[in-house]
Write an enzyme that holds these catalytic residues in place. Structure first.
Site, mmCIF file in Angstrom:
data_model
loop_
_atom_site.group_PDB
_atom_site.id
_atom_site.type_symbol
_atom_site.label_atom_id
_atom_site.label_comp_id
_atom_site.label_asym_id
_atom_site.label_seq_id
_atom_site.Cartn_x
_atom_site.Cartn_y
_atom_site.Cartn_z
ATOM 1 N N LYS A 134 -6.893 -14.619 46.098
ATOM 2 C CA LYS A 134 -6.533 -13.292 46.226
ATOM 3 C C LYS A 134 -5.473 -13.235 47.190
ATOM 4 O O LYS A 134 -4.306 -12.795 47.010
ATOM 5 C CB LYS A 134 -7.503 -12.608 46.731
ATOM 6 C CG LYS A 134 -7.247 -11.138 47.304
ATOM 7 C CD LYS A 134 -6.835 -10.094 46.126
ATOM 8 C CE LYS A 134 -6.227 -9.068 46.838
ATOM 9 N NZ LYS A 134 -5.939 -8.168 45.425
ATOM 10 N N CYS A 187 -1.660 -3.994 50.893
ATOM 11 C CA CYS A 187 -2.178 -5.295 50.296
ATOM 12 C C CYS A 187 -1.042 -6.295 50.312
ATOM 13 O O CYS A 187 -1.110 -7.382 51.343
ATOM 14 C CB CYS A 187 -2.217 -5.094 48.646
ATOM 15 S SG CYS A 187 -3.246 -3.758 48.390
HETATM 16 N N1 SAJ Z 1 8.215 -4.055 45.396
HETATM 17 C C1 SAJ Z 1 9.517 -4.423 45.560
HETATM 18 N N2 SAJ Z 1 10.095 -5.089 44.611
HETATM 19 C C2 SAJ Z 1 9.453 -5.412 43.452
HETATM 20 C C3 SAJ Z 1 8.281 -5.022 43.423
HETATM 21 C C4 SAJ Z 1 7.541 -4.531 44.543
HETATM 22 O O1 SAJ Z 1 10.151 -4.052 46.671
HETATM 23 O O2 SAJ Z 1 10.223 -6.045 42.609
HETATM 24 C C5 SAJ Z 1 7.565 -3.429 46.605
HETATM 25 C C6 SAJ Z 1 7.046 -2.078 46.232
HETATM 26 O O3 SAJ Z 1 8.126 -0.969 46.400
HETATM 27 C C7 SAJ Z 1 5.915 -1.694 47.241
HETATM 28 C C8 SAJ Z 1 5.518 -3.202 47.485
HETATM 29 O O4 SAJ Z 1 6.395 -4.074 46.883
HETATM 30 O O5 SAJ Z 1 6.370 -1.284 48.498
HETATM 31 C C9 SAJ Z 1 4.117 -3.708 46.824
HETATM 32 O O6 SAJ Z 1 4.106 -2.857 45.412
HETATM 33 P P1 SAJ Z 1 3.683 -3.635 44.193
HETATM 34 O O7 SAJ Z 1 3.600 -2.570 43.004
HETATM 35 O O8 SAJ Z 1 4.181 -5.121 44.040
HETATM 36 O O9 SAJ Z 1 2.046 -3.955 44.522
HETATM 37 P P2 SAJ Z 1 0.723 -3.155 45.147
HETATM 38 O O10 SAJ Z 1 0.543 -3.323 46.823
HETATM 39 O O11 SAJ Z 1 0.898 -1.729 44.547
HETATM 40 O O12 SAJ Z 1 -0.616 -3.698 44.261
HETATM 41 C C10 SAJ Z 1 -0.494 -5.263 44.771
HETATM 42 C C11 SAJ Z 1 -0.613 -6.046 43.407
HETATM 43 N N3 SAJ Z 1 -0.548 -7.431 43.573
HETATM 44 C C12 SAJ Z 1 0.123 -8.037 42.570
HETATM 45 O O13 SAJ Z 1 0.780 -7.601 41.877
HETATM 46 C C13 SAJ Z 1 0.235 -9.720 42.794
HETATM 47 C C14 SAJ Z 1 -2.248 -5.809 42.561
HETATM 48 O O14 SAJ Z 1 -2.490 -6.436 41.499
HETATM 49 C C15 SAJ Z 1 -3.075 -5.946 43.776
HETATM 50 O O15 SAJ Z 1 -4.670 -5.564 43.084
HETATM 51 C C16 SAJ Z 1 -3.097 -5.158 44.933
HETATM 52 O O16 SAJ Z 1 -1.739 -5.680 45.644
HETATM 53 C C17 SAJ Z 1 -4.198 -5.382 45.933
HETATM 54 O O17 SAJ Z 1 -4.849 -4.458 45.846
HETATM 55 O O18 SAJ Z 1 -4.174 -6.478 46.659
#
Ligand code: SAJ
Length: 423
Positions: A225, A279
């Site tokens: 995780k 997360c």
């Molecule tokens: N972000 C970027 N650039 C990107 C992708 C995301 O700057 O290309 C930023 C987003 O704007 C945001 C942050 O990253 O601020 C996180 O967003 P996210 O959509 O990547 O992830 P979360 O936090 O909504 O959800 C994540 C997911 N983990 C992964 O994709 C590996 C989800 O599957 C998990 O279940 C969740 O964390 C969790 O609960 O741990």
């Protein structure tokens, strides 16, 4: 989706196959509540527990306290059917799922943040009097490596006969905004404290998950995780570092990434104004805290992603000051987006919100536009149309879909596009 759950998905096991009727879900937040609602809709009697009285009241009315597409439909159906009820204290059940928060202590500047598993321990203590022979105890909360072992020891210390129960770690992996689908369709990892626990818990998940249920030991599952989210953090840090390098070299980073991603084995993520949510911005610290000397890239990625927000603040301030020098007056500034990522209303650990607040605290006069939120204390919120009318400088912080509709108008102003919404 609601009908799809029972009619169209093919689950490899049913509730009858595993002799489980009642599930006690500890913690009715972002993971516990959707899980409880899915389980109730799959026919289990679910005893939901939360220490927050108002959360318990809201759920028992068939309503929800968090925003997530389709969750309201599932909770309403679960409560109306009598299969989901919320309480302040746990009760006897066949399965106990712990899905309480595991926050972290931020500590002093420069210190490595420390994970806090107090809520897990207190949930374990509160279920212990009800756990009996044949029961299953599952930890779903994101946790430092070794927490399932600590949980097992704690149950033992509380008088539970560990050899007669099944214990496993099964991390949630759902993406906020798509939870009700991902909860059912994603593959899951079950890490048991022994082979019997692994088999038993796998069967339980197969009654409500159509994704593959993969098995391992509890430490590997815990690390898995943390590694998933750290991997994403590291990849975003690479994109954020590129964005700052490209700014120095006067190269359009979005065009660069689009071109590089045409390579069959390159897949660079998007730069942004920092990494938010509770997360990805948190979990890597659980690894760094455990093995600080080894976790070098993981720590560096955290530092780069945090630094990106400071860089955005500096860039914005400089643009405002340059405008003032050139025009002899203060510009009208609007921060576009405050949520932690596009098209949601979630402000947890949001870099866009911190950036906006930091600018305000430094005395810069500005407004903000956040189409997913009605009001935020201390911030003057305006609509997209008002922003288009008002702004001399747009600070694009979050790529909400509403912001993509106004490209033509926005092009007439100074646009600091930190999230690539205009590309
Ligand atoms: N972000 C970027 N650039 C990107 C992708 C995301 O700057 O290309 C930023 C987003 O704007 C945001 C942050 O990253 O601020 C996180 O967003 P996210 O959509 O990547 O992830 P979360 O936090 O909504 O959800 C994540 C997911 N983990 C992964 O994709 C590996 C989800 O599957 C998990 O279940 C969740 O964390 C969790 O609960 O741990």
């Amino acid at each position: 989706m609601f009908d799809k759950l029972n009619k169209h998905y093919h689950f490899s096991n049913s509730k009858k196959d595993i002799e489980v009727n009642t599930v006690c879900v500890m913690g009715l937040g972002y993971i516990g509540l959707p899980t409880a609602a899915i389980l109730a809709n799959r026919g289990y009697n679910v005893y939901g527990v939360d220490t927050n009285e108002s959360v318990v009241k809201v759920i028992n009315k068939g309503e929800i306290h968090i925003v997530e597409p389709d969750l309201d439909v599932f909770v309403r159906a679960a409560v109306d059917s009598g299969r989901l009820q919320a309480y302040l204290e746990p009760a006897a059940a066949d399965v106990f799922i712990i899905s309480v928060p595991t926050p972290f202590y931020k500590g002093q500047e420069g210190e490595i943040p420390k994970p806090n598993i107090e809520y897990v321990i207190s949930a374990v203590r509160s279920i212990a009097p009800y756990v009996k022979s044949g029961n299953i105890v599952i930890l779903e909360s994101t946790s430092p490596v070794g927490t399932t072992e600590i949980l097992t020891k704690e149950l033992k210390a509380q008088g539970v006969d560990i050899d007669s129960i099944f214990v496993a770690y099964c991390p949630e992996r759902v993406l906020p905004g798509n939870m009700m689908i991902e909860l059912v369709e994603n593959d899951r990892i079950v890490g048991g404290i022994n082979v019997e626990s692994v088999e038993k818990v796998k069967k339980f998940y197969e009654t409500f998950v159509v994704g593959e249920v993969l098995t391992t030991d509890s430490k590997t599952a815990e690390m898995c995780k943390l590694v998933e989210n750290s991997s994403r953090d590291v990849q975003i840090a690479f994109a954020n570092e590129l964005s700052m390098i490209c700014d120095d070299l006067d190269i359009n980073v979005w065009e660069l990434i689009r071109l590089a991603n045409h390579h069959p084995r390159v897949n660079i993520l998007n730069p942004g104004c920092g990494v938010g949510g509770h997360c990805i911005a948190v979990d890597p610290w659980f690894i760094v805290d455990k093995v600080p000397a080894r976790a070098q890239i993981i720590k560096k990625a955290r530092d780069i992603n945090n630094y990106k927000s400071e860089w955005v603040i500096e860039k914005t301030k400089n643009t405002i000051l340059e405008f003032k020098i050139k025009n002899g007056e203060n510009p009208n500034v609007v921060c576009m987006g405050l949520a932690f990522k596009p098209d949601i209303d979630d402000l947890r650990e949001s870099p866009a919100l911190s950036i906006t607040k930091a600018l305000l605290e430094d005395g810069f006069v500005l407004k903000a536009c956040e189409p997913n939120i009605e009001s935020i204390e201390g911030i003057d919120l305006i609509s997209v149309d008002e922003a288009v009318e008002f702004a001399d400088i747009f600070v694009m912080l979050v790529g909400h879909k509403e912001f993509r509709l106004n490209i033509q108008q926005i092009h007439a102003k100074i646009v600091l596009d930190f999230c690539g919404v205009n590309v």
